[in-house]
Design a protein around this motif. Structure first.
Motif, short mmCIF file in Angstrom:
data_model
loop_
_atom_site.label_atom_id
_atom_site.label_comp_id
_atom_site.label_asym_id
_atom_site.label_seq_id
_atom_site.Cartn_x
_atom_site.Cartn_y
_atom_site.Cartn_z
N ILE A 92 42.89 49.27 41.89
CA ILE A 92 44.48 48.22 43.08
C ILE A 92 45.56 49.01 43.44
O ILE A 92 46.15 49.53 42.43
CB ILE A 92 44.60 47.04 42.73
CG1 ILE A 92 43.07 45.98 41.62
CG2 ILE A 92 45.08 46.41 43.01
CD1 ILE A 92 43.34 45.20 40.94
N GLU A 111 43.00 41.05 42.81
CA GLU A 111 41.63 40.95 42.56
C GLU A 111 41.42 41.24 41.36
O GLU A 111 40.13 41.14 40.55
CB GLU A 111 41.66 42.98 42.66
CG GLU A 111 40.99 43.81 42.94
CD GLU A 111 40.07 42.91 44.42
OE1 GLU A 111 38.73 43.82 43.44
OE2 GLU A 111 39.96 42.84 45.36
N THR A 163 48.10 42.40 42.59
CA THR A 163 47.27 42.62 41.68
C THR A 163 46.14 41.60 41.32
O THR A 163 45.23 41.52 40.67
CB THR A 163 47.46 43.37 40.27
OG1 THR A 163 47.82 42.39 39.38
CG2 THR A 163 48.25 44.79 41.11
N LYS A 204 38.91 37.55 40.32
CA LYS A 204 38.10 37.97 40.94
C LYS A 204 37.56 38.91 39.88
O LYS A 204 36.17 38.59 39.76
CB LYS A 204 38.19 38.68 42.07
CG LYS A 204 37.76 38.29 43.18
CD LYS A 204 38.66 39.43 45.12
CE LYS A 204 38.77 38.53 46.34
NZ LYS A 204 38.93 39.62 47.32
N LYS A 221 38.04 50.92 38.72
CA LYS A 221 38.30 50.21 40.03
C LYS A 221 40.39 50.99 40.28
O LYS A 221 40.33 50.91 39.11
CB LYS A 221 38.50 49.19 40.89
CG LYS A 221 38.54 48.07 40.54
CD LYS A 221 38.73 47.19 41.59
CE LYS A 221 38.88 47.29 42.47
NZ LYS A 221 38.60 46.35 44.03
#
Length: 149
Positions: A31, A44, A41, A47, A29
């Motif tokens: 960010i 995220e 950042t 996670k 992905k």
């Protein structure tokens, strides 16, 4: 456990992830953040670390073509330090010279539109950074790109 490949830009962080055998990197992905606001950042990333059991970061190190260190390298080193302090995970610097150009070439050959290329370029660059590291540590030779820091 897996590794994360990171391509740090001024407004984006491209992310790729290894498989559990540390053989293949896959784009994960991007960010997006306000210019140079790297701390944003971390939410995220936390996670992702928890979901995928991340054991190492491979962070692109943007040295100049003549092997000198510029402003982007300094910001990358600052980000590396923050990552290590925040997560307690080892961060390896991987030479990323020409990765964005290489990623663009791949997408051009695949006939991907300019609009789609713009959305995917950072995660693909992160993928090249991580795959280069994986190949190097497995004894492989990824297109002759075995330079590290």
């Amino acid at each position: 456990m897996r590794y994360l490949g990171l391509d740090l830009g001024t407004k984006t962080l491209g992310i790729s992830i290894s498989d559990t055998t540390y053989t293949i990197a896959t784009p994960l992905k991007i960010i997006r953040f306000e210019e140079d606001c790297y701390d944003s950042t971390f939410i995220e990333l936390e996670k992702i670390i928890n979901e995928y059991n991340i054991s190492k970061f491979i962070l692109g190190y943007p040295k100049n073509m003549n092997n000198t260190i510029g402003d982007r390298c300094i910001k990358t080193l600052e980000y590396k330090k923050k990552l290590e302090q925040k997560f307690g995970i080892e961060v390896i610097l991987q030479d990323e010279r020409l990765t964005t150009k290489e990623a663009t070439t791949y997408m051009l050959k695949a006939d991907i539109s300019r609009k789609k290329r713009k959305k995917k370029i950072d995660s693909l660059a992160a993928n090249i950074i991580l795959q280069t590291y994986l190949d190097k540590t497995k004894g492989g030779n990824y297109e002759g790109r075995t330079n590290d820091i």
